[in-house]
Design a protein around this motif. Sequence first.
Motif, mmCIF file in Angstrom:
data_model
loop_
_atom_site.group_PDB
_atom_site.id
_atom_site.type_symbol
_atom_site.label_atom_id
_atom_site.label_comp_id
_atom_site.label_asym_id
_atom_site.label_seq_id
_atom_site.Cartn_x
_atom_site.Cartn_y
_atom_site.Cartn_z
ATOM 1 N N GLN A 17 51.107 -15.428 21.460
ATOM 2 C CA GLN A 17 50.840 -14.353 22.397
ATOM 3 C C GLN A 17 49.382 -14.288 22.849
ATOM 4 O O GLN A 17 49.091 -13.708 23.887
ATOM 5 N N VAL A 18 48.478 -14.866 22.057
ATOM 6 C CA VAL A 18 47.056 -14.801 22.406
ATOM 7 C C VAL A 18 46.387 -16.169 22.325
ATOM 8 O O VAL A 18 45.968 -16.737 23.326
ATOM 9 N N ILE A 19 46.279 -16.725 21.133
ATOM 10 C CA ILE A 19 45.434 -17.893 20.906
ATOM 11 C C ILE A 19 45.852 -19.091 21.759
ATOM 12 O O ILE A 19 45.035 -19.674 22.477
ATOM 13 N N ALA A 20 47.110 -19.476 21.680
ATOM 14 C CA ALA A 20 47.569 -20.684 22.365
ATOM 15 C C ALA A 20 48.416 -20.388 23.595
ATOM 16 O O ALA A 20 49.061 -21.286 24.130
ATOM 17 N N LYS A 21 48.384 -19.170 24.066
ATOM 18 C CA LYS A 21 49.233 -18.779 25.188
ATOM 19 C C LYS A 21 49.026 -19.685 26.397
ATOM 20 O O LYS A 21 49.977 -20.001 27.121
ATOM 21 N N ARG A 22 47.781 -20.118 26.632
ATOM 22 C CA ARG A 22 47.470 -20.967 27.797
ATOM 23 C C ARG A 22 47.080 -22.375 27.377
ATOM 24 O O ARG A 22 46.407 -23.082 28.124
ATOM 25 N N LEU A 23 47.505 -22.795 26.213
ATOM 26 C CA LEU A 23 47.179 -24.147 25.759
ATOM 27 C C LEU A 23 47.669 -25.234 26.712
ATOM 28 O O LEU A 23 46.944 -26.207 26.959
ATOM 29 N N PRO A 24 48.885 -25.126 27.285
ATOM 30 C CA PRO A 24 49.302 -26.161 28.240
ATOM 31 C C PRO A 24 48.386 -26.266 29.462
ATOM 32 O O PRO A 24 48.408 -27.276 30.163
ATOM 33 N N GLN A 25 47.594 -25.235 29.710
ATOM 34 C CA GLN A 25 46.609 -25.276 30.807
ATOM 35 C C GLN A 25 45.222 -25.668 30.297
ATOM 36 O O GLN A 25 44.231 -25.565 31.023
ATOM 37 N N GLY A 26 45.143 -26.082 29.021
ATOM 38 C CA GLY A 26 43.873 -26.536 28.469
ATOM 39 C C GLY A 26 42.948 -25.417 28.026
ATOM 40 O O GLY A 26 41.733 -25.633 27.922
ATOM 41 N N ARG A 27 43.512 -24.226 27.729
ATOM 42 C CA ARG A 27 42.681 -23.081 27.348
ATOM 43 C C ARG A 27 43.139 -22.500 26.009
ATOM 44 O O ARG A 27 44.323 -22.478 25.699
ATOM 45 N N VAL A 28 42.172 -22.027 25.251
ATOM 46 C CA VAL A 28 42.424 -21.335 23.992
ATOM 47 C C VAL A 28 41.659 -20.018 24.030
ATOM 48 O O VAL A 28 40.537 -19.951 24.517
#
Length: 352
Positions: free
Chosen positions: A194-205
């Motif tokens: 819900q927070v840390i890896a929510k946008r990992l596929p977009q290269g963001r943590v």
Amino acid sequence: MTSSPLSQPAAHSPRTVLILGARGRLGLAAARAFAQAGWQVLAQVRPASHGAAGTGGMALPAIPGVWWMPVAVHETAALAAQAQGAQVVVHALNPPYTDQAWRTQAPALMEAAIAVARQLGATLMLPGNVYNFGEAMPAVLHEDTPQAATGTKGRLRVQLEQRLQAATQDGSLRAVVLRAGDFFGSGAGGLLDQVIAKRLPQGRVTLPGPAHVATPWAYLPDLARTFVRVAEQRQHLAAFDTLHFAGHHATGQQWVQALAAVAATQGWLPPAGALRVGATPWPLLQVVGLLVPMLQAVASMRYLWRTPHRLDNTRLTALIGDEPHTPFDTAVRQALADLGWARAAPAQVAAA
């Protein structure tokens, strides 16, 4: 021995556990762990509102050694009748993550768990957390560390554990609290997705606290195996006891490194080759929380990720031996695989 979602065993085995809230993340992890250890598992879920497949019609997984019991947790007599012979009850029930839901639902869920465990003559196992210690918590948390809870959830956790301890005083119930840090793994619904890896596929943590601050994290399959090990040694515990599960003591930077390795294999790293790391916008969450109670509740726990702390597991390991411990990088990758976001890690056996 086989299982089908709504079947019941013909006779209870010598080792039987009733798991309340078995469709939740911890409940399901515990059901799998107990079954894998040879226990017969009676898995309580809410009665289906439509259809007979599970909670709200949701399909229930067929797991060898697990029998699903669609009985309301407050129906003590019916639940105890179906769970006769269970020596252990795991309280894996949780209300929605809002202060109002906790105030109104958590005490009633505790009473229901106490009632059925008492009627069965079983040991009641409760997953605890660090909310009890409050914002001024020390760096190392022992079972006898003074509890100075702050906030609604912290004070409620203290009250619930006090109520559980009081319920053991007349000799009709035994109970143990197994305290752990933030959960991750075994599906969605936690800080990781819900927070840390929510946008990992977009290269963001997105980190919830400073990158250098280390806090305790509980990989649920490891914690579930620990519940089994404690249940098997429960005769060595006091009528009411508390144990601390250390889990992973990880910094934000360690999370970034582990997630970067996954992102690299998935092809998610940006052209520069490094994840972009951001911070949780706590002030914004506090403002939005005026309209969204869950965000307000999350924002009130901000101190958990900016206050360095760890759980000392000396008493736990004296009881069960080495704590079940999946290597951190492996646990992170598997947690993302459980979410359907990444390929699973190569099969490894967790330590202990």
